[in-house]
Design a protein around this motif. Sequence first.
Motif, PDB file in Angstrom:
ATOM      1  N   MET A 249       0.737  -0.976   0.207  1.00  0.00           N
ATOM      2  CA  MET A 249       0.006  -0.006  -0.122  1.00  0.00           C
ATOM      3  C   MET A 249       0.797   1.508  -0.160  1.00  0.00           C
ATOM      4  O   MET A 249       0.322   2.340   0.231  1.00  0.00           O
ATOM      5  CB  MET A 249      -0.987  -0.093   1.235  1.00  0.00           C
ATOM      6  CG  MET A 249      -1.971  -1.155   0.983  1.00  0.00           C
ATOM      7  SD  MET A 249      -2.774  -1.155   2.478  1.00  0.00           S
ATOM      8  CE  MET A 249      -4.356  -2.189   1.900  1.00  0.00           C
ATOM      9  N   GLY A 250       2.038   1.414  -0.236  1.00  0.00           N
ATOM     10  CA  GLY A 250       2.994   2.420  -0.230  1.00  0.00           C
ATOM     11  C   GLY A 250       3.271   2.980   1.104  1.00  0.00           C
ATOM     12  O   GLY A 250       3.611   4.494   0.927  1.00  0.00           O
ATOM     13  N   ARG A 251       2.916   2.495   2.188  1.00  0.00           N
ATOM     14  CA  ARG A 251       3.194   3.039   3.501  1.00  0.00           C
ATOM     15  C   ARG A 251       4.619   3.049   3.856  1.00  0.00           C
ATOM     16  O   ARG A 251       4.857   2.291   4.712  1.00  0.00           O
ATOM     17  CB  ARG A 251       2.337   2.691   4.534  1.00  0.00           C
ATOM     18  CG  ARG A 251       0.691   2.732   4.256  1.00  0.00           C
ATOM     19  CD  ARG A 251       0.227   4.220   3.759  1.00  0.00           C
ATOM     20  NE  ARG A 251      -0.280   5.019   4.793  1.00  0.00           N
ATOM     21  CZ  ARG A 251      -1.426   5.281   5.040  1.00  0.00           C
ATOM     22  NH1 ARG A 251      -2.713   4.874   4.375  1.00  0.00           N
ATOM     23  NH2 ARG A 251      -1.985   5.803   6.151  1.00  0.00           N
ATOM     24  N   ASP A 252       5.444   4.134   3.379  1.00  0.00           N
ATOM     25  CA  ASP A 252       6.771   4.002   3.198  1.00  0.00           C
ATOM     26  C   ASP A 252       7.289   4.092   4.955  1.00  0.00           C
ATOM     27  O   ASP A 252       8.418   3.627   5.065  1.00  0.00           O
ATOM     28  CB  ASP A 252       7.487   4.745   2.322  1.00  0.00           C
ATOM     29  CG  ASP A 252       7.357   4.771   1.176  1.00  0.00           C
ATOM     30  OD1 ASP A 252       7.100   3.600   0.615  1.00  0.00           O
ATOM     31  OD2 ASP A 252       6.794   5.780   0.447  1.00  0.00           O
ATOM     32  N   GLU A 253       6.432   4.841   5.656  1.00  0.00           N
ATOM     33  CA  GLU A 253       7.250   4.947   7.069  1.00  0.00           C
ATOM     34  C   GLU A 253       6.877   3.902   7.828  1.00  0.00           C
ATOM     35  O   GLU A 253       7.316   3.899   9.160  1.00  0.00           O
ATOM     36  CB  GLU A 253       6.540   6.356   7.397  1.00  0.00           C
ATOM     37  CG  GLU A 253       4.961   6.212   7.993  1.00  0.00           C
ATOM     38  CD  GLU A 253       3.864   6.016   7.038  1.00  0.00           C
ATOM     39  OE1 GLU A 253       4.160   5.598   5.717  1.00  0.00           O
ATOM     40  OE2 GLU A 253       2.586   5.942   7.378  1.00  0.00           O
TER      41      GLU A 253
END
Length: 372
Positions: A249-253
Amino acid sequence: MLKWGRLNVSRAELELANVLQAGQAFRWMVDEATGEYVTTMKILDKEQYSVVLVRQHDDNFIECATYDSECSLDDVLNHMTKYFRLEVSVQELYQKEWLPKDSRFKDIETHGIRVLRQEPWETLVSFICSTNNNISRITKMCHALCSNYGDKIGTHNSTDFYSFPTSNSIYDNATEEQLRKLGFGYRAKYIIETAKKIIDDKSEHVAASDSEYLSNIASSSDYFTLREHLMSYTGIGPKVADCIALMGMGRDEVVPVDVHVERIARRDYKINPTNKDVTALREEYKDLPVTRKKVNFQLDVIRMKLNEQWGPYAGWAQGVLFFREVGGTSGANTKGEITKRKHEHIKLKTPEDNDLGIIHSPRRKAPKIKVE
Ligand SMILES: Nc1nc2[nH]c(O)nc2c(=O)[nH]1
């Protein structure tokens, strides 16, 4: 005749062997004769799957191709640019984000590791399979799901490639007993119950596909709401939810914390959660019933502190350290075998407790496991 197109990216930014078969993605098969990696994916927003190939025969670019005559080479290259997140430079993150905040990175190489942007539904099911499991078995399960409940998409060198099955296909065609026979163990029940819940959720929210539904949830939720939602599915705890958020989901943090990352945090960063930390989190989660029930507060303090330490791409820093910590990997080849191997360019370490089971001694001969 396959047409190959190039994406300019250095090995320092992307080492296929270390990214495609090292615990993030489980459906790439390597053709050992040619060094080509093959899978199926939905190119851009197409409904149908296509067989996609990638290879890396040069230090400065990778090549991509598809058998799907309905997809242009530009479509494939655009899709793979997004899949590999090539807009993000790991070298730049290393120099500008991680090294200034964390001197331990002085001694750490990134080994061409980067975080992938995979399809949310496939990522969700794959990581349900990852619970208390090793990469060989997760890979085997993902292939079994596809060959039993997916559609045949194409063939490469006599090996058939299948789509990842939808929730409807799993729910309509699979039984818990069948999945148990295929080697899913207690996860069989989780997969069937999760497929059912996604079908209900999709119909309530009028989404065209499982991944569209999950993407809509992700884009309209902050991290805590998203994690609460993901953990509402059977078989998804905080670590699995965080892996889905990061790699699907591209939640890089987001920093997934399992035994390996907990060990890194306590050993190298001297992070030892206090009662005060835990009490503060309990207060913060008072209106999140699923989170309160499922989260391990100690591990969640570690997640939070590592996130503060590494910043907006903390999940990528986790990926680098996770890779380094586990030391080896396993992957499928196009002969239908799953073989263990060491990572590219790094020295192996001694195994300790290891729920992924992917550390192995360099002296031990790797067993071959058949994909059924
Ligand atoms: N980069 C990561 N890959 C993983 N695979 C897996 O099963 N867990 C992890 C993880 O925490 N990070």
